[in-house]
Scaffold this active site. Structure first.
Site, PDB file in Angstrom:
ATOM      1  N   GLY A  40      -2.094 -96.456 -21.520  1.00  0.00           N
ATOM      2  CA  GLY A  40      -1.928 -97.951 -21.134  1.00  0.00           C
ATOM      3  C   GLY A  40      -3.615 -97.751 -20.566  1.00  0.00           C
ATOM      4  N   GLU A  41      -3.213 -99.260 -19.365  1.00  0.00           N
ATOM      5  CA  GLU A  41      -4.406-100.061 -19.572  1.00  0.00           C
ATOM      6  C   GLU A  41      -4.541 -98.813 -17.467  1.00  0.00           C
ATOM      7  OE1 GLU A  41      -6.290-101.629 -21.008  1.00  0.00           O
ATOM      8  OE2 GLU A  41      -7.651-101.055 -19.275  1.00  0.00           O
ATOM      9  N   SER A  42      -5.523 -98.172 -17.090  1.00  0.00           N
ATOM     10  CA  SER A  42      -5.244 -97.591 -15.786  1.00  0.00           C
ATOM     11  C   SER A  42      -5.568 -97.901 -14.653  1.00  0.00           C
ATOM     12  CB  SER A  42      -6.965 -96.700 -15.982  1.00  0.00           C
ATOM     13  OG  SER A  42      -8.333 -97.530 -16.804  1.00  0.00           O
ATOM     14  N   CYS A  82      -4.838 -89.891 -21.310  1.00  0.00           N
ATOM     15  CA  CYS A  82      -5.390 -91.420 -21.748  1.00  0.00           C
ATOM     16  C   CYS A  82      -5.787 -91.647 -20.155  1.00  0.00           C
ATOM     17  CB  CYS A  82      -4.974 -91.468 -22.996  1.00  0.00           C
ATOM     18  SG  CYS A  82      -5.976 -93.333 -23.691  1.00  0.00           S
ATOM     19  N   ARG A 113     -14.691 -93.700 -18.222  1.00  0.00           N
ATOM     20  CA  ARG A 113     -13.682 -94.889 -19.720  1.00  0.00           C
ATOM     21  C   ARG A 113     -13.966 -95.013 -20.562  1.00  0.00           C
ATOM     22  NH1 ARG A 113     -11.049 -99.756 -16.560  1.00  0.00           N
ATOM     23  NH2 ARG A 113      -9.951 -99.951 -17.797  1.00  0.00           N
ATOM     24  N   ILE A 156      -7.717 -93.374 -28.442  1.00  0.00           N
ATOM     25  CA  ILE A 156      -7.638 -94.943 -28.576  1.00  0.00           C
ATOM     26  C   ILE A 156      -8.357 -95.551 -27.433  1.00  0.00           C
ATOM     27  CG2 ILE A 156      -6.485 -96.869 -28.196  1.00  0.00           C
ATOM     28  CD1 ILE A 156      -3.650 -95.318 -29.376  1.00  0.00           C
ATOM     29  N   ARG A 157      -9.504 -96.266 -27.025  1.00  0.00           N
ATOM     30  CA  ARG A 157     -10.558 -96.210 -26.234  1.00  0.00           C
ATOM     31  C   ARG A 157     -10.084 -95.451 -25.254  1.00  0.00           C
ATOM     32  NH1 ARG A 157      -8.806-100.540 -23.449  1.00  0.00           N
ATOM     33  NH2 ARG A 157      -6.421-100.587 -24.175  1.00  0.00           N
ATOM     34  N   HIS A 166      -3.523 -89.369 -27.546  1.00  0.00           N
ATOM     35  CA  HIS A 166      -1.937 -89.537 -27.598  1.00  0.00           C
ATOM     36  C   HIS A 166      -1.543 -88.636 -27.544  1.00  0.00           C
ATOM     37  CE1 HIS A 166      -2.371 -93.876 -25.868  1.00  0.00           C
ATOM     38  NE2 HIS A 166      -4.261 -93.700 -25.702  1.00  0.00           N
ATOM     39  N   GLU A 194       1.627 -87.887 -27.376  1.00  0.00           N
ATOM     40  CA  GLU A 194       2.839 -89.045 -27.898  1.00  0.00           C
ATOM     41  C   GLU A 194       2.975 -89.076 -28.881  1.00  0.00           C
ATOM     42  OE1 GLU A 194       1.032 -89.841 -25.988  1.00  0.00           O
ATOM     43  OE2 GLU A 194       0.291 -91.976 -26.050  1.00  0.00           O
TER      44      GLU A 194
HETATM   45  N1  GLN Z   1      -9.385 -97.910 -21.803  1.00  0.00           N
HETATM   46  C1  GLN Z   1      -8.029 -97.238 -21.576  1.00  0.00           C
HETATM   47  C2  GLN Z   1      -7.941 -97.392 -19.721  1.00  0.00           C
HETATM   48  O1  GLN Z   1      -9.441 -97.226 -19.550  1.00  0.00           O
HETATM   49  C3  GLN Z   1      -7.067 -96.376 -21.700  1.00  0.00           C
HETATM   50  C4  GLN Z   1      -6.755 -96.328 -22.986  1.00  0.00           C
HETATM   51  C5  GLN Z   1      -5.423 -95.884 -23.145  1.00  0.00           C
HETATM   52  O2  GLN Z   1      -4.766 -95.738 -22.590  1.00  0.00           O
HETATM   53  N2  GLN Z   1      -4.851 -96.045 -23.968  1.00  0.00           N
HETATM   54  O3  GLN Z   1      -7.120 -97.488 -18.791  1.00  0.00           O
END
Ligand code: GLN
Length: 195
Positions: free
Chosen positions: A52-54, A84, A115, A142-143, A178, A180
């Site tokens: 998600g978004e850390s 992630c 990151r 993903i990112r 990921h 999942e």
């Molecule tokens: N780029 C996100 C972060 O730094 C992590 C990306 C993800 O969990 N898909 O939080």
């Protein structure tokens, strides 16, 4: 036996589905719970911190003191898997992006993380990995973050270029991708077998 997916933000439901499939395959009697409640998390035999978004997940778990519960259970030997953004949160040390955003980390794995390690050209990609102890796996990034330094106690399970993208330290398991989102439950099955 309860497995909790920390359910503040991110791909929580996808982990619940993958864990249910894995428990069925392994004939384990598991309750898989997406939760953000302290009393429910306290009673867990395993914990997943999703992607998600850390920055957001960190703010919410530290704000609610869920962080203290995760750290205590992890120290007692409860398996914890981070994927992630979850991998970022497990780390002891972050890069300048983690510092600039004042993102607090759980510090459960002796690694330094970067990151968005793969840059803009490769924001999202899929690649086949050979993960030590797990096998071939089509991994979706993903990112994604990556581990850039790991201490001796950390077992490197897979790499992409110069980066570590899967690692294990005792009962702590971390993936930069990921699992999942894959049509393959090998990673989740491996995790459930750690209980
Ligand atoms: N780029 C996100 C972060 O730094 C992590 C990306 C993800 O969990 N898909 O939080």
């Amino acid at each position: 036996m309860r497995v909790s997916v920390i359910g503040f933000q991110g791909d929580v439901e996808e982990h619940v589905i993958a864990l249910n499939k894995s428990a069925n395959r392994l004939h384990l009697d598991c309750e898989i719970l997406a939760t953000r409640k302290a009393d429910e998390i306290e009673e867990s035999e395993a914990i997943v911190i999703p992607g998600g978004e850390s920055t957001t997940i960190s703010r919410l778990i530290f704000g609610d003191k869920i962080s203290d519960i995760i750290i205590r259970l992890a120290n007692e030997g409860v398996p914890v898997m981070g994927t992630c953004a979850g991998l970022i949160l497990l780390a002891r040390e972050g890069d300048e992006q983690v510092e600039k955003t004042d993102t607090q980390l759980l510090g459960l794995m002796d690694v330094r993380v970067k990151r968005n390690a793969f840059g803009r050209q490769r924001e999202s990609f899929q690649t086949r990995l050979n993960i030590k102890g797990i096998g071939e796996f089509d991994a979706v990034f993903i990112r994604a973050p990556a581990i850039t330094e790991a201490e001796n106690g950390v077992d490197v399970l897979a790499t992409v270029d110069e980066y570590v993208v899967a690692a294990k330290q005792d009962n702590i398991l971390a993936f930069a991708f990921h699992p999942e989102l894959a049509d393959d439950t090998k990673v989740h099955e491996y995790f459930l077998r750690m209980i």
